[in-house]
Design a protein around this motif. Structure first.
Motif: not given
Lengths: 271, 794
Positions: A136, A238-246, A248
């Protein structure tokens, strides 16, 4: 033109492999996108005119033998060069992503300083450091608003998208003063940059391929042909972003959507 | 007076008759060796008996066809054969007794097709199924690393196409010798690990990237035992509408060969894979390595999916090991048919290829479809529209006989039932317990240094610079990528969201512990199963199924076979115990070189499901102030650990798996994730608690403090280094916000867990020892540098 009437032509050939996700991104925005094998276009040359947007997606067209994108570029220009020219003359946008960018440069459509060039005026050379890399990057939007693919994005905005290529180092021949003309024509659209928007200045990994002047994407002088190495279709949701799990409260979309939205709005306005 | 062994038949092309009828036992062995058949005397005698009964000698085409079909690689003689244990007991079939038994006893309704076809198929949602296959490509990769690894990926993708599934992701797990291996110690004929490493990595990237299939999960492992035998596991996951899974070929259907042309590349690949590597392997077996052309396979894929969707064919299989001989033979056998093949119809790369070579060539990017007469033109037209050659090379027949013609002459006529009933292999197994001791280590003086050194050890260090040469997000469906967080921490598993209209996801993870295999193959296998499952659970996976891929030494040597038997026993017990059926698998035996056998290596791949990809959890620390819990108890289990390796020992106390404990721990994590209580979760594996915590800290870019005295253990471990670096299975670290503390602890009741730390506001990383004094003090920068310096960019 109404959104629902817009038709997108996505061209594929053996080795193209980002066609499905590119189509998905367009269709999510309510336009009709179709994927055609070049053989189909060659058989029915009038097909192209039925579309308002032409896309060369990512992949390894014809295995990227000779040079990345070279064979598809020559095939297209030899077989349907006239149709392509008519498409451009009408002001219809052409988008090249990754391998598609390589195709547009090899075809002489980009940078397109003097219209369609018979020989490539620039090159997407092998990465420095060498090798294929999937990562990215941050991009700064440099265009003042005439690029049909980014006119909704403010100048100076920093976007995030992934690159995945081995030949993405944009270079120009020094002697021809092309660079100043590119700047003068406002043809530079995206430059690799740091997270805070500062220029990468050639430094890896902010500049992932050693590209001259950190160039990641350029358009033709009219702003209707656009090529970029990064993949907006992989930064659409958004769920393709590398850090979406960060996050909130993650956004619904990634920055890639801005490009698809810009093209569609451009076509709605213009036609 | 005996005649010649090989008699050239009077034909306008190369065809030999092998004088097997008059051959002595010695001659039979000579024939097997000279023709590269890799068959033993008993098998050669069975062939002799068959042709004696027919009253004629076999042709080279016939003998080669039998050799391919009966090879270890194609027929899995060891797993299907009889194994005699030292006490005289017999195991009828390792495969049925241990691997398949777990699956059949578990009898999960979501298993659609297991062990039958090219890949295992499980239900995903609605009409969609997931197909999974993992293969090895060790032998070719040790001769020609780039081509060997690339065709490994190509081959496993074709396995997925071979069950009508669309490939959506690949995995690769690799084992190399140490990259700094002393050149002067390399035996002649063995290539340096660095050369092999570079070639293999490039080959895998070349195929996956070019074909546009993301490589989403894997591992790279370094071990001395891989110097002589590189280990290359290639896996692929596909998706298919189950209603389009058509396998109903019948007599009269055309055999359609589609894809690339056939050449001399890949002759004897399977028999080569069924032998040990020697100094001469390079010279003798170079032609066994195939040439990769990913673009051809990409075109093939598009055409096959179109044929599938229009339901024009009655079955499909790939051409892999054994080439046409396997594909045609297995298709005919499976549907109770015979077959007629016209070898001159096979499109060739160049002329002058002998008929037997055409029939067994393993040229890549080819598939075999059976197509009813009335659909033939349409199928060939679909392939043509993608610029792919497709040709009818023969038909299935009703008589269970394989007949091969070349230029109008019959060159082979074999009964299919004979072809698929080789003599049952009988092998002896001996269980050898290596004499190992636990080391007596001095109390360490520099635990911070030890942690940093373990982080830099090749097996723990970040492989980012390598893994990023693979495209892991083409197709745009990779929801959890190989790296996560601010500083690219190592994700426990990959998550894919394959359908646009559903949030359901596929979770892919793996487990591999070759160093444990040097101590005890049983616990090695158990640990691999536990690790694969807990990696899956750590991101939110459930309803897990497994794939087993063995890489072992020569099974004809009783001690090698003994450890294989132990590993299989563990497979049964733990797959059954965890409720995770095996759905597919493969074995690669004969991984031996002049340097000896590979460490017993079992790769377990776990495929799980998440009902909602929006709820998955990554391993990077998220927020200062959050609590860090450990779930699961720590034992004094450092045998085979990274810590012992650092100190120069192997040890004996290999990590065990306690099923009840393990299952409960996993249930706690899954429930806590489902309730949204967990912000980050990481499994504890190589390097133990300290490394897992450091990785979470690096990934999140957030400091962390941990109190060792709270870590729950089964029996007191009084050493800080052992608590930090023990690699006991079934343990997790979980980051939980203060506000969820109560709920988390309620869920965790009944398992051994403890609150052991807290995420810091700054970048310090501190582990407090048993006496509450800092035992490790460092910061993220130092950790990150240590972790990333082993494999730098460029």
């Amino acid at each position: 033109m109404k959104r629902g009437e817009i038709r997108v032509c996505i061209i594929r050939v053996g080795g193209t492999n980002c066609d499905a996700e590119t189509k998905r991104s367009f269709e999510d925005l309510g336009v009709k996108a179709s994927i055609y094998h070049v053989n189909e276009i060659f058989r029915k040359r009038e097909l192209l005119a039925e579309h308002q947007i032409l896309v060369f997606p990512g992949g390894f067209s014809y295995g990227d033998y000779v040079r990345a994108g070279a064979i598809l570029a020559k095939t297209i220009m030899a077989r349907i060069g006239a149709e392509i020219k008519a498409f451009i003359d009408e002001g219809k946008p052409i988008l090249g992503i990754c391998n598609g960018f390589q195709v547009l440069v090899e075809a002489g459509l980009l940078p397109g300083l003097n219209g369609i060039s018979q020989y490539p005026e620039a090159a997407l050379a092998t990465n420095v450091p060498s090798g294929y890399r999937c990562m990215w990057v941050y991009l700064r939007h440099e265009n003042s608003g005439k690029c049909a693919f980014t006119w909704l994005i403010p100048r100076g905005a920093v976007l995030r998208m992934p690159v995945a290529h081995a030949e993405g180092r944009f270079v120009l021949p020094k002697e021809k003063d092309l660079f100043n003309r590119l700047i003068g024509n406002d043809q530079i659209v995206f430059r690799y940059c740091c997270e805070n928007g500062e220029p990468a200045e050639g430094r890896f990994p902010a500049n992932p391929n050693g590209s001259f002047y950190d160039i990641a994407g350029i358009c033709n002088p009219d702003g209707t042909i656009f090529g970029l190495m990064p993949h907006p279709e992989r930064a659409y949701y958004y769920w393709q972003l590398p850090d979406w799990t960060r996050m909130k409260n993650p956004p619904r979309y990634g920055d890639g959507k801005l490009i698809f939205e810009s093209i569609i709005k451009y076509v709605m306005k213009k036609f | 007076m005996r005649g010649e062994l090989y008699i050239k038949r009077d034909m306008p092309f190369d065809l030999y008759e092998i004088n097997i009828l008059e051959a002595s036992d010695n001659d039979l062995i000579k024939i097997s060796e000279e023709m590269g058949l890799a068959l033993n005397l008993e098998e050669m005698k069975a062939i002799k008996a068959y042709f004696s009964h027919k009253g004629r000698n076999p042709s080279d085409v016939e003998l080669q066809t039998i050799g391919q079909t009966w090879s270890e690689h194609c027929y899995h003689k060891t797993f299907k054969g009889i194994i005699i244990l030292p006490d005289g007991r017999e195991i009828k079939s390792l495969f049925k007794t241990f691997i398949a038994r777990a699956t059949y006893e578990l009898n999960k309704p979501w298993c659609i097709s297991v062990f039958e076809d090219n890949a295992g198929i499980i239900r995903f949602e609605r009409d969609y199924g997931i197909a999974v296959k993992v293969e090895t490509h060790n032998h070719p990769s040790s001769i020609e690393p780039f081509g060997g690894a690339a065709t490994g990926i190509g081959g496993v993708i074709r396995d997925i196409l071979g069950v009508w599934a669309d490939p959506i992701a690949c995995m690769d797990v690799l084992g190399f010798g140490p990259l700094d291996y002393d050149y002067s110690r390399l035996p002649s004929g063995i290539k340096h690990p660095k050369y092999i490493f570079r070639g293999v990595i490039a080959g895998i990237g070349h195929y996956g990237n070019n074909m546009g299939i993301p490589i989403v999960n894997g591992a790279i492992y370094f071990d001395e035992s891989y110097v002589g035998n590189v280990v290359v596991y290639c896996g692929c996951v596909g998706i298919l509408p189950i209603s389009k899974y058509v396998k109903k070929a019948k007599a009269g259907d055309h055999l359609v060969l589609a894809g690339d042309r056939t050449g001399r590349d890949g002759i004897h690949g399977v028999t080569f894979a069924s032998l040990e590597l020697t100094e001469k392997s390079e010279e003798v077996s170079r032609p066994a390595v195939q040439i990769a052309n990913p673009i051809e396979e990409e075109k093939l894929r598009r055409a096959i999916i179109a044929v599938r969707d229009q339901e024009l064919a009655t079955s499909i299989t790939d051409l892999g090991g054994g080439g046409l001989s396997s594909a045609v033979g297995e298709t005919a056998y499976k549907f109770g048919c015979g077959a007629i093949v016209n070898l001159d119809k096979v499109p060739l790369k160049y002329t002058n290829i002998a008929p037997w070579e055409i029939y067994i060539s393993e040229s890549q990017e080819r598939m075999l479809l059976t197509v009813p007469e009335h659909n033939l033109d349409r199928v060939i037209e679909i392939f043509r529209s993608e610029d792919v050659e497709a040709t009818s090379i023969g038909r299935l027949t009703g008589d269970k006989v394989l007949r091969i013609y070349y230029r109008g002459h019959i060159v082979a006529e074999i009964d299919i039932p004979f072809l698929f009933s080789p003599p049952v292999a009988k092998r002896h197994a001996r269980i050898v317990k290596p004499k190992l001791n636990e080391p007596h280590l001095e109390k360490p003086s520099d635990l911070t240094g030890d942690l940093l050194r373990i982080l830099s050890s090749p097996n723990v260090a970040s492989k980012e610079s390598i893994v990023r040469t693979y495209d892991h997000e083409v197709k745009g469906n990779t929801v959890l990528k190989p790296f996560c967080g601010k500083n690219n921490g190592p994700s426990d598993a990959a998550v894919l969201k394959p359908l646009d209209d559903s949030w359901r996801g596929i979770v892919i993870s793996c487990g591999l512990n070759p160093r444990y295999g040097k101590i005890d193959a049983y616990w090695m296998a158990a640990s691999a199963i536990d690790e694969a499952i807990r990696n899956n659970v750590a991101v939110g996976g459930r309803r897990i199924s497994l794939l087993d891929n063995f890489v072992w030494g020569n099974p004809e040597k009783p001690d090698r076979l003994g450890s294989l038997v132990k590993a299989c026993m563990a497979c049964y017990r733990f797959a059954k115990g965890f409720g995770t059926p095996f759905i597919s698998g493969k074995d690669s035996l004969y991984n031996e070189s002049p340097l000896g056998p590979v460490a017993p290596t079992l790769l377990i791949t776990a495929i799980g499901i998440v009902p909602d990809t929006r709820r998955i959890v990554s391993m990077d620390l998220k927020e200062p102030g959050n609590l860090l819990y450990i779930v699961g108890q720590t034992y004094n289990e450092l045998g085979g650990s990274e810590y012992y390796r650092l100190k120069g020992y192997l040890g004996r106390n290999v990590p065990k798996v306690r099923l009840r404990e393990a299952k409960r721990n996993m249930r706690v994590i899954r429930r806590a994730i489902d309730r949204g209580l967990v912000r980050a979760c990481h499994d504890i594996s190589e390097g133990g608690l300290a490394v897992a915590a450091a990785e979470m800290s690096i990934a999140g870019g957030l400091g962390l403090e941990i109190w060792l005295k709270h870590v729950p253990y089964a029996a007191p471990i009084r050493r800080e280094d052992y608590i930090m670096f023990s690699e006991s299975n079934s343990r997790f670290l979980a980051e939980v916000p203060e506000s969820s503390r109560e709920e988390f602890e309620t869920i965790a009741k009944g398992v051994r867990y403890a609150l052991i730390g807290r995420v810091r506001k700054d970048e310090l990383f501190i582990i407090y020892g048993l006496n509450d004094e800092p035992a490790i003090t460092t910061d993220i920068n130092e950790l990150c540098n240590a972790w990333k310096r082993t494999f730098p960019w460029g």
